[in-house]
Structure formats: structure tokens, C-alpha cells
Design an enzyme around this catalytic site. Structure first.
Site, PDB file in Angstrom:
ATOM      1  N   ARG A  90       0.143  -0.303  -3.929  1.00 35.60           N
ATOM      2  CA  ARG A  90      -0.999   0.631  -3.883  1.00 35.60           C
ATOM      3  C   ARG A  90      -0.614   2.001  -4.460  1.00 35.60           C
ATOM      4  NH1 ARG A  90      -1.289   3.087   2.225  1.00 35.60           N
ATOM      5  NH2 ARG A  90       0.872   2.662   2.736  1.00 35.60           N
ATOM      6  N   ASP A 256       9.553  11.468   9.201  1.00 31.68           N
ATOM      7  CA  ASP A 256      10.468  10.603   8.433  1.00 31.68           C
ATOM      8  C   ASP A 256      11.827  11.282   8.233  1.00 31.68           C
ATOM      9  OD1 ASP A 256       8.454   8.708   8.178  1.00 31.68           O
ATOM     10  OD2 ASP A 256       7.732   9.535   6.277  1.00 31.68           O
TER      11      ASP A 256
END
Ligand SMILES: Nc1ncnc2c1ncn2[C@@H]1O[C@H](COP(=O)(O)OP(=O)(O)OP(=O)(O)O)[C@@H](O)[C@H]1O
Ligand SMILES: [Mg+2]
Length: 311
Positions: A90, A256
Site C-alpha cells: 500500500r 516506534d
């Protein structure tokens, strides 16, 4: 040193651009886009690489978008193990309105993962040496259920891997129900959803994390608290780490970066307090950078040094 491998089931090729003003109907002419790798596990591997560590990003990559994503990761020095996938990776879109500074983040559903591709990913995981750290972060492909989380964790357990999970909703619930995780990194609202309680006070957060640990969900849980830093809990102790005030530019990538830094400390078998301090340092360092930039090594080192001083 154990191997560090991050798994991203819904990677993305992120493109960022800007346009003078956002309005309906007309053509919005945009600047030449800048491309960046995207996806939870991918960003954890990038953060580890930025911090001078070594991690492999395992991901399905399909079509020209997948090839571009792999190339970007290689350019950044991240080692990649890409499984050729049928469906194209994507492409997310990030557009800034120059008139207002507003950011518009268009998130496209992840590519579907076909059964044979899933089995090939599991086979790659089964080949990792015992004691490797496997980081599961990011969403599930739209055609998969949380049964995949259970299957993945069972495969990791059968091969004696140490699993780190940063997830939310049903996937997080499935991981916690499976249990035995090396590290779990929920934020406050993810932990509240998991516990079915509102958690307003630090002691409520600690109690909820302790309960999960006593139920065997994980060996340690680090609950991130945004600007308040984090609370780390294991069977014996609880540590709270509060970052100093910094100029916040963008919180994208904070979680993250934090996970990446903590995994490096786990790989070193460092004490809980060092892990939480380094995690908070990297998370806060990420907030000092514009846009989607992750933590820098320099900012992280300075914040870590500050957090290691007697307060
Ligand atoms: N506004 C802030 N100021 C300073 N540090 C911050 C701020 N927001 C986040 N951080 C740092 O980043 C770490 C992780 O942030 P947070 O708790 O927001 O995680 P998260 O909700 O999982 O983030 P993400 O949206 O990236 O998944 C915090 O523990 C803290 O160290
Ligand atoms: Mg998060």
C-alpha cells in the site's frame, strides 16, 4: 548478541507532499513527493539502525511500491528480508496544507496477505535462531483475523524466540491471552482498554500492569505515558521515568522509536530501569524532530545521559 527481527504485516510506502490550500472539487497541485518507509515493525527496525544497532525488517513486499519500499530501507542501512507478495504494497499519503500548516494523513488498507505467503513468513520465523528477539508491531492485513497473532506467537514459542508486542485492540488482546511475552508496550489507553478500566492515576496503571504480569501475559510491561514518560513493571519492581521538557515538533514515530531503543537494551540483557530510560530517551528524541522523523542518535544519547543522572 541475539538477532533482532521486526515483523510488519502491513508495510507501506509513505509519500509526503504539500499543497497551497486544501479545498474540495478543484485540482490540488502538490509539491514533488518525498517517499519514506512506513509500518510499525519497519519503523522499529529503522529506529534501531538510527541508534547504531542492527535489526532485520521482515515484511511482505509486492509490486513496484514494495520494491521501492525495500530500496528505501536498504538506502537507510536497514537490513531487509522481503517476502515477494502478490498484492502491491500500500501507499499512504501525507499532505500538509501550506496555508494552515494542517496535516492530512490518508491511510490506505494494508495489502491482503495470501495463505501461501503467510506460511512462508511463518517458515522464515521458524528458521530464526533460538533466543532471537521478534518484534510484532503494526496492524493485521484486512483478510486476517487475530488467529494469525496466536499462530505467530505459537510458532515463535516452538522455536524459543523472545517476543515483543506493540499493538492495540483485538490483536493486543490475542497476544496477551497467548502470554509469555518478553515485553509488552501499551500506551495508557491501550492498557485501559485491555484491562476494561479507566486508568487515571499512576498506581492504577501499575496495578493493571502487575495483574497482567501475574497472569503470565508478559515478563515486563512498559506503559508509555506520552509527555509523562513511562512506567516499567516486572515481577519484582516498578520504575517511573519522566523526560525533561523538550520542544515538541511531532509525536509521530515516538512509540516506534521507544520500542526500538528498549529492544536494544533487551538484547543486552540490561536492567529494567536502563531499558525504560533508553526507551523514554528515544521516544522523546523522536518528538523533537519534524514530521515523521524517528529519533536521532545524538538527541537520544543526550536525553539518556540526563535520565541517568541522579534526579
Ligand atoms: N509530548 C511529548 N513530550 C515528550 N516526550 C514524549 C511526548 N509524547 C511522547 N513522548 C515520548 O515518547 C514515548 C512514547 O510515546 P506515547 O506514550 O505517546 O506512545 P504511543 O501512544 O505508543 O505513540 P505512537 O502514537 O507513536 O504509537 C513516551 O514514553 C515519551 O518518552
Ligand atoms: Mg503506539
Amino acid at each position: 548478541m541475539p538477532l533482532i527481527v521486526t515483523l510488519t504485516l502491513t508495510p507501506s510506502l509513505d509519500s509526503a507532499t504539500s499543497t497551497a490550500k486544501i479545498y474540495p472539487e478543484g485540482k490540488l497541485r502538490c509539491q514533488t513527493p518525498v517517499f519514506e518507509p512506513g509500518g510499525g515493525g519497519i519503523n522499529v527496525a529503522r529506529a534501531i539502525t538510527h541508534l547504531g544497532g542492527q535489526a532485520t525488517a521482515l515484511l511482505p513486499a509486492g509490486g513496484p511500491t514494495g520494491a521501492h519500499l525495500v530500496e528505501l530501507l536498504q538506502q537507510e542501512g536497514v537490513s531487509v528480508d522481503a517476502l515477494p507478495a502478490h498484492d502491491w504494497t500500500r501507499q499512504n499519503l501525507h499532505v500538509v496544507s501550506e496555508a494552515t500548516g494542517e496535516q492530512f494523513r490518508f491511510v490506505i488498507p494494508g495489502a491482503a496477505l495470501h495463505e501461501n505467503e503467510w506460511q512462508q513468513l511463518l517458515a522464515k520465523i521458524a528458521q530464526l535462531p533460538a533466543d532471537s528477539l521478534l518484534i510484532l508491531s503494526g496492524s493485521l492485513p484486512p483478510n486476517m483475523t487475530t488467529q494469525a497473532v496466536t499462530e505467530l506467537l505459537q510458532c515463535a514459542k516452538d522455536h524459543h524466540l523472545r517476543c515483543v508486542v506493540d499493538s492495540s485492540g483485538e490483536a493486543l488482546k490475542a497476544a496477551v491471552a497467548f502470554g509469555g511475552l518478553e515485553l509488552l508496550k501499551p500506551n495508557q489507553s491501550e492498557l485501559a482498554e485491555l484491562s476494561g478500566q479507566t486508568l487515571d492515576q499512576p498506581d492504577q496503571v501499575v496495578t493493571a500492569a502487575r495483574l497482567l504480569i501475574s497472569q503470565g501475559a508478559a515478563k515486563r510491561i512498559v506503559v508509555s505515558l506520552g509527555p509523562q514518560g513511562a512506567l516499567g513493571v516486572d515481577a519484582e519492581q516498578c520504575v517511573q521515568v519522566v523526560p525533561p521538557p523538550v520542544t515538541k515538533r511531532s509525536t509521530v514515530g515516538a512509540g516506534d522509536s521507544m520500542v526500538g531503543a528498549m529492544v536494544m537494551k533487551l538484547a543486552d540483557n540490561a536492567p529494567l530501569v536502563d531499558m525504560v530510560r533508553f526507551g523514554v530517551a528515544a521516544g522523546t528524541a523522536a518528538t523533537m524532530n519534524q514530521g515523521t522523523k524517528l529519533c536521532s542518535k545524538d538527541d537520544t544519547a543526550k536525553l539518556y545521559e540526563y535520565l541517568n543522572q541522579p534526579q
